[in-house]
Design a protein around this motif. Structure first.
Motif, PDB file in Angstrom:
ATOM      1  N   ALA A 130      -4.734   1.154  -0.774  1.00 26.95           N
ATOM      2  CA  ALA A 130      -4.800  -0.553  -1.020  1.00 26.95           C
ATOM      3  C   ALA A 130      -4.960  -0.853   0.635  1.00 26.95           C
ATOM      4  CB  ALA A 130      -3.717  -1.210  -1.439  1.00 26.95           C
ATOM      5  N   LEU A 131      -5.292  -0.290   1.728  1.00 26.26           N
ATOM      6  CA  LEU A 131      -4.991  -0.750   2.719  1.00 26.26           C
ATOM      7  C   LEU A 131      -6.688  -1.340   3.464  1.00 26.26           C
ATOM      8  CD1 LEU A 131      -2.954   0.960   5.275  1.00 26.26           C
ATOM      9  CD2 LEU A 131      -2.472  -0.840   4.286  1.00 26.26           C
ATOM     10  N   VAL A 132      -7.535  -0.327   2.784  1.00 23.78           N
ATOM     11  CA  VAL A 132      -9.073  -0.780   2.401  1.00 23.78           C
ATOM     12  C   VAL A 132      -9.120  -1.943   2.119  1.00 23.78           C
ATOM     13  CG1 VAL A 132     -10.645   0.408   2.042  1.00 23.78           C
ATOM     14  CG2 VAL A 132      -8.926   1.746   2.117  1.00 23.78           C
ATOM     15  N   MET A 133      -8.478  -2.512   1.371  1.00 26.97           N
ATOM     16  CA  MET A 133      -9.108  -4.187   0.684  1.00 26.97           C
ATOM     17  C   MET A 133      -9.201  -5.178   2.180  1.00 26.97           C
ATOM     18  SD  MET A 133      -6.257  -4.157  -2.771  1.00 26.97           S
ATOM     19  CE  MET A 133      -7.105  -5.466  -3.390  1.00 26.97           C
ATOM     20  N   LYS A 134      -7.841  -4.307   2.577  1.00 29.63           N
ATOM     21  CA  LYS A 134      -7.690  -5.191   3.947  1.00 29.63           C
ATOM     22  C   LYS A 134      -9.040  -5.218   4.843  1.00 29.63           C
ATOM     23  CE  LYS A 134      -2.986  -5.908   5.971  1.00 29.63           C
ATOM     24  NZ  LYS A 134      -2.238  -5.679   6.861  1.00 29.63           N
ATOM     25  N   GLU A 135      -9.697  -4.010   5.114  1.00 29.98           N
ATOM     26  CA  GLU A 135     -10.459  -3.834   5.753  1.00 29.98           C
ATOM     27  C   GLU A 135     -12.014  -4.646   5.193  1.00 29.98           C
ATOM     28  OE1 GLU A 135     -11.794  -0.456   6.155  1.00 29.98           O
ATOM     29  OE2 GLU A 135      -9.935   1.237   6.527  1.00 29.98           O
ATOM     30  N   VAL A 136     -12.078  -5.492   3.799  1.00 30.69           N
ATOM     31  CA  VAL A 136     -12.876  -6.695   3.640  1.00 30.69           C
ATOM     32  C   VAL A 136     -12.485  -7.483   3.560  1.00 30.69           C
ATOM     33  CG1 VAL A 136     -13.509  -6.453   1.413  1.00 30.69           C
ATOM     34  CG2 VAL A 136     -13.745  -4.170   1.528  1.00 30.69           C
ATOM     35  N   ASP A 137     -11.105  -8.037   3.510  1.00 31.48           N
ATOM     36  CA  ASP A 137     -10.364  -8.952   3.055  1.00 31.48           C
ATOM     37  C   ASP A 137      -9.119  -9.262   4.619  1.00 31.48           C
ATOM     38  OD1 ASP A 137      -9.444 -11.787   3.369  1.00 31.48           O
ATOM     39  OD2 ASP A 137      -9.380 -11.758   1.424  1.00 31.48           O
ATOM     40  N   PRO A 138      -9.793  -9.421   6.069  1.00 28.77           N
ATOM     41  CA  PRO A 138      -8.187  -9.374   7.304  1.00 28.77           C
ATOM     42  C   PRO A 138      -7.241 -10.098   6.231  1.00 28.77           C
ATOM     43  CG  PRO A 138     -10.693  -9.610   7.754  1.00 28.77           C
ATOM     44  CD  PRO A 138     -10.998  -9.873   6.511  1.00 28.77           C
ATOM     45  N   GLN A 139      -7.284 -11.403   5.950  1.00 32.84           N
ATOM     46  CA  GLN A 139      -6.494 -12.012   5.553  1.00 32.84           C
ATOM     47  C   GLN A 139      -5.261 -11.950   4.038  1.00 32.84           C
ATOM     48  OE1 GLN A 139      -9.516 -15.924   4.943  1.00 32.84           O
ATOM     49  NE2 GLN A 139      -6.889 -16.782   5.193  1.00 32.84           N
ATOM     50  N   LEU A 140      -5.916 -10.755   3.778  1.00 31.88           N
ATOM     51  CA  LEU A 140      -4.961 -10.656   2.548  1.00 31.88           C
ATOM     52  C   LEU A 140      -3.698  -9.522   3.153  1.00 31.88           C
ATOM     53  CD1 LEU A 140      -5.380  -9.554  -0.260  1.00 31.88           C
ATOM     54  CD2 LEU A 140      -5.639  -7.914   0.110  1.00 31.88           C
ATOM     55  N   THR A 141      -2.342  -9.418   2.623  1.00 33.57           N
ATOM     56  CA  THR A 141      -1.257  -9.656   3.025  1.00 33.57           C
ATOM     57  C   THR A 141      -0.795  -8.343   2.029  1.00 33.57           C
ATOM     58  OG1 THR A 141       0.116 -10.900   2.713  1.00 33.57           O
ATOM     59  CG2 THR A 141      -0.637 -10.936   5.046  1.00 33.57           C
ATOM     60  N   ILE A 142      -0.534  -7.204   2.894  1.00 32.14           N
ATOM     61  CA  ILE A 142       0.298  -6.000   1.790  1.00 32.14           C
ATOM     62  C   ILE A 142       1.193  -5.147   2.488  1.00 32.14           C
ATOM     63  CG2 ILE A 142      -0.682  -3.803   0.226  1.00 32.14           C
ATOM     64  CD1 ILE A 142      -3.133  -5.370   0.833  1.00 32.14           C
ATOM     65  N   GLU A 143       2.574  -5.002   1.338  1.00 30.45           N
ATOM     66  CA  GLU A 143       3.634  -5.076   1.869  1.00 30.45           C
ATOM     67  C   GLU A 143       3.972  -3.801   1.032  1.00 30.45           C
ATOM     68  OE1 GLU A 143       5.084  -4.804   5.140  1.00 30.45           O
ATOM     69  OE2 GLU A 143       4.132  -6.786   5.547  1.00 30.45           O
ATOM     70  N   LEU A 144       4.697  -2.344   2.126  1.00 31.73           N
ATOM     71  CA  LEU A 144       5.192  -1.511   1.117  1.00 31.73           C
ATOM     72  C   LEU A 144       7.085  -1.120   0.751  1.00 31.73           C
ATOM     73  CD1 LEU A 144       4.625   1.837  -0.038  1.00 31.73           C
ATOM     74  CD2 LEU A 144       5.149   2.302   2.106  1.00 31.73           C
ATOM     75  N   VAL A 145       7.367  -1.492  -0.344  1.00 37.98           N
ATOM     76  CA  VAL A 145       9.220  -2.041  -0.331  1.00 37.98           C
ATOM     77  C   VAL A 145       9.262  -0.633  -0.865  1.00 37.98           C
ATOM     78  CG1 VAL A 145      10.634  -3.200  -1.490  1.00 37.98           C
ATOM     79  CG2 VAL A 145       8.628  -4.371  -1.016  1.00 37.98           C
ATOM     80  N   ILE A 146       9.773   0.991   0.131  1.00 38.52           N
ATOM     81  CA  ILE A 146      10.505   1.974  -0.589  1.00 38.52           C
ATOM     82  C   ILE A 146      11.918   1.782  -0.133  1.00 38.52           C
ATOM     83  CG2 ILE A 146       8.324   2.687  -1.009  1.00 38.52           C
ATOM     84  CD1 ILE A 146       8.330   4.314   1.605  1.00 38.52           C
ATOM     85  N   GLY A 147      12.493   2.784  -0.901  1.00 35.73           N
ATOM     86  CA  GLY A 147      12.904   3.802   0.045  1.00 35.73           C
ATOM     87  C   GLY A 147      13.613   4.155   1.420  1.00 35.73           C
ATOM     88  N   GLY A 148      14.561   4.285   2.465  1.00 34.45           N
ATOM     89  CA  GLY A 148      14.837   5.139   3.404  1.00 34.45           C
ATOM     90  C   GLY A 148      13.781   4.396   4.891  1.00 34.45           C
ATOM     91  N   THR A 149      14.032   2.869   4.453  1.00 35.21           N
ATOM     92  CA  THR A 149      12.695   2.278   5.728  1.00 35.21           C
ATOM     93  C   THR A 149      14.078   1.001   5.938  1.00 35.21           C
ATOM     94  OG1 THR A 149      11.380   0.356   4.112  1.00 35.21           O
ATOM     95  CG2 THR A 149      10.087   2.834   4.555  1.00 35.21           C
TER      96      THR A 149
END
Length: 451
Positions: free
Chosen positions: A90-109
């Motif tokens: 999904a991070l490739v989406m941010k290359e196309v649209d820099p305004q786009l925000t994406i977060e990863l929500v997993i255990g161990g962080t």
């Protein structure tokens, strides 16, 4: 001719396709993207390796409005590794649209840092069901109730791992008209209650998989001949020249032992196992993406669903108790019309399983290693009857005598055998999950004592 044009994608989506070097949509992508863009509920059934992840990322690229500062899409995956893999794609989406925000929500962080990022309402949230539920339902820092769509990836695995209840709690608190898209390799009968509850007149897409094993895969058997599995493996690896070779072990202990052995032989090796800490697993996935490692040692559960490019060889150190996993192992190679080779290094305990796989239609060739070359070996099939049964429990179903043969008995017999296999598969997965939970608990206690 490319099948892009018939979907009337925006310039932004076309740029996303170009950034991924896509020239054509796969079958599952072509069949499902329009349903998601149109806001329809969806059930999409297709195997791993068919492009399922981009089947929902492509329409999300089309749907997400990065000018709106709210969470618009939730994506769940049953394991941290799968969630991280989706996030990475999904991070490739941010290359196309820099305004786009994406977060990863997993255990161990770090939960505090995660909370700080989630209160900013990222456009797309990707994570495991348990941690997303914690952030949304328990801690109320994730505004999933604002999202327009939730995508449940690897739904069958989510059910088998016991996480569907977490997904249930998430969706039940989202907006009533939230769009639900379910992607899965199979749709289990036990999932029907969940699907009926949340999906309204869904479009159902099934990309039919071939019942036969891929003709692009050669299946070879090599006997240990009283050597250890890892010793025979090392001798085999000296004779082949793989681009990427995945080595499957039955337990995490065997993964560790095989990994350490290959590293001692100076082979650049990576491992993927439920016994690793969260940081180790994420680091392994990053290393995997770097394509610097030729040899990957893994368990079936830890590697399930992961998309690993360029696999030319698969090696099984013994056969799994659930023989369906052999299908998944061998199917890692021979994709996209490329040739692949699956080796099984076997001992006496594996012979019964070999006969069962032969009866399922797999053509094995017996090989041995002689003078650093792979040569033909004598077949063991001529030494036993071909109709060797998978095990006593299934044999009872197959050959029990009925007082009266009723219509549809073959179908009922098959269903009974499938239930036995499914039950064993779940027991194996539950056992593995419990073992992983114990290991993580021990690791957590060790970290606390170390502070």
């Amino acid at each position: 001719m490319s099948n892009f044009k018939k979907h009337s994608f925006s310039e932004k989506t076309m740029a996303f396709l170009d950034a991924n070097n896509f020239t054509e949509l796969t079958l599952i992508q072509d069949a499902s993207v329009d349903s998601i863009i149109a806001g329809k509920d969806l059930i999409a059934v297709a195997d791993t390796g068919t492009g399922k992840t981009h089947a929902f990322l492509i329409p999300l690229m089309e749907k997400i409005n990065s000018d709106e500062a709210r969470t618009q899409a939730i994506i769940t995956a049953p394991t941290r590794e799968l969630a991280y893999q989706i996030y990475d794609f999904a991070l490739v989406m941010k290359e196309v649209d820099p305004q786009l925000t994406i977060e990863l929500v997993i255990g161990g962080t770090d939960r505090n840092r995660m909370s700080d990022r989630l209160v900013k309402n990222p456009h797309i949230v990707i994570g495991t069901p348990g941690r997303i539920k914690d952030m949304f339902v328990d801690e109320a820092v994730l505004r999933a109730d604002l999202a327009d769509i939730i995508i449940v990836d690897e739904a069958d695995m989510t059910f088998e791992f016991g996480f569907l209840n977490d997904v249930d709690q998430i969706i039940s608190r989202m907006k009533k008209d939230v769009q639900v898209a379910v992607y899965s390799a199979t749709i289990l009968k036990e999932m029907s209650t969940f699907l009926d509850k949340y999906l309204e007149q869904p479009n159902t897409i099934r990309i039919k998989k071939s019942e036969a094993f891929s003709p692009n895969i050669d299946h070879h058997l090599i006997s240990t001949k009283h050597l250890k599995y890892e010793e025979t493996l090392y001798n085999l690896l000296q004779t082949i020249n793989p681009y990427v070779c995945v080595i499957f072990c039955k337990t995490r202990e065997e993964v560790d032992k095989t990994f350490d052995y290959l590293r001692s032989k100076n082979l650049k090796t990576l491992k993927i196992s439920g016994g690793q800490s969260s940081r180790e697993r994420i680091r392994s996935l990053k290393d995997l993406k770097s394509q610097e490692y030729t040899y990957i040692v893994a368990t079936d559960i830890a590697a399930r669903g992961l998309d690993i490019d360029g696999i030319t060889h698969v090696v099984s150190l013994g056969l799994p108790s659930d023989l369906n996993f052999y299908t998944h192992r061998a199917g890692r190679t021979g994709r996209s019309n490329r040739h692949g080779t699956s080796y099984v290094i076997y001992d006496k305990v594996d012979v019964s399983s070999i006969f069962s796989l032969k009866n399922r239609g797999i053509h094995f060739e017996f090989k041995q290693i002689r003078n650093n070359e792979i040569v033909d070996a004598k077949s063991i099939f001529s030494e036993r009857k071909d109709n060797y049964n998978e095990d006593k429990e299934i044999a009872k179903v197959l050959y029990r005598k009925n007082a009266k043969v009723k219509p549809g008995y073959k179908k009922k017999r098959k269903q009974e055998i499938d239930r036995i296999k499914q039950k064993r598969r779940r027991e194996m997965i539950r056992k593995s999950i419990k073992e992983q939970q114990v290991e993580r608990g021990k690791a957590s206690q060790a970290e606390k004592r170390g502070k």
